[in-house]
Design an enzyme around this catalytic site. Sequence first.
Site, PDB file in Angstrom:
ATOM      1  N   CYS A  94     -20.107 100.846  29.611  1.00 62.64           N
ATOM      2  CA  CYS A  94     -20.668 101.776  30.603  1.00 62.64           C
ATOM      3  C   CYS A  94     -22.125 101.465  30.962  1.00 62.64           C
ATOM      4  CB  CYS A  94     -20.510 103.214  30.124  1.00 62.64           C
ATOM      5  SG  CYS A  94     -18.808 103.608  29.725  1.00 62.64           S
TER       6      CYS A  94
ATOM      7  N   HIS B  33     -25.501 107.437  33.798  1.00 63.39           N
ATOM      8  CA  HIS B  33     -24.058 107.189  33.643  1.00 63.39           C
ATOM      9  C   HIS B  33     -23.349 108.543  33.629  1.00 63.39           C
ATOM     10  CE1 HIS B  33     -20.227 106.092  32.203  1.00 63.39           C
ATOM     11  NE2 HIS B  33     -20.447 106.326  30.924  1.00 63.39           N
TER      12      HIS B  33
ATOM     13  N   ASN C 188     -15.372 109.982  34.302  1.00 60.25           N
ATOM     14  CA  ASN C 188     -16.147 108.851  33.780  1.00 60.25           C
ATOM     15  C   ASN C 188     -15.448 107.544  34.171  1.00 60.25           C
ATOM     16  OD1 ASN C 188     -17.227 106.792  32.235  1.00 60.25           O
ATOM     17  ND2 ASN C 188     -17.270 107.956  30.322  1.00 60.25           N
TER      18      ASN C 188
END
Length: 307
Positions: free
Chosen positions: A109, A233, A263
Amino acid sequence: MTGTSIAGWGTSLPDKIVTNFDLEKILDTNNDWIVERTGIRERRLGGTTESLATAATIKALKTADLDLDSYGGLILATTTPDKTTPGTSALIHKNLGISGFAFDINAACAGFIYSFVVAHQMVKSLNQPIVVVGADTLSRITDMTDRSTAILLADGAGALVIAPSNEEDCLLGYDLQVDGNLEDILYCDLGGYLKMNGKEVFKRAIRAAEKSTNKVVEEAGYSMSDIDLLVPHQANKRIMDALSERLGIPAQKCASVIERTGNTSSASVPLALIDSIESDSLKPGSLILMTGFGAGMTWGSALVRWQ
Ligand code: UT7
């Protein structure tokens, strides 16, 4: 041309929307819990990393409007390549014919931040534009019977073109880090599903992002009050809120698309950034602070000036 700027941008999400109410039917979970604990209401699932990355790149190339032969290459941040080899970046090349190199970066990520920094430095050394894409199809590595991950993970892509320009450099500072000793808090074995110690990742993510963003902003000679847009993020709204609070950046300056995207790993920072670009939240000179964290454990931040 001695400087650099973000010259193009584009996103792509799968057509299929999966709401929390859809998940209620297959998991021991409920909409209220997911909204309260994560901020997510729906996510998009489906497609391949190649198809989403290609669609986002087509839009970015169109906005940049540069000759395809002028490109130095393409960097794809992804945790979910479609094949072991070739890299999915080569498949984007097959579809679009962008000149130069193409390679994948897997930094989970934090992958888009890593890739943005590498791409920027290569724009400087080659004096040619480079496409940087973040794309993931996490649904392919999600165990849909595991409620701790199935409610979070999703698919998407976002692409930027970084190009030489007559302005100053758009990248003002960065910090890229890894602690491989934390491998077992978030990982996916080959052919397996993503496994996560959610609480541990949650705690460490906030601390790492806070330290990293402070370092980048200080070293570049700015203070947090100078930041016009924080792009964290999109892992969990509670992590994003805790981070903006610790940094003293008001919530309205924090880019957030998690409510409708979930996500999307490498795609989450470009999806949130491009949402702000397309809603005209940025003005020439705006300071953007991007930060990401994920499996590795990797983390990183980049301070960018919008030209
Ligand atoms: O992109 C890579 C980085 N990843 C992340 O940043 C993820 C970080 N971690 C998280 O986002 C959170 O830890 C989760 C969303 C995964 C979990 O949230 P939490 O607030 O840490 O929940 P928890 O695991 O502490 O569980 C709290 C309670 C437990 O019940 P009891 O023991 O209090 O009765 C869980 O069993 O919530 C229960 N629970 C759920 N209930 C409904 C856990 N997951 C769910 C669920 N639906 N999906």
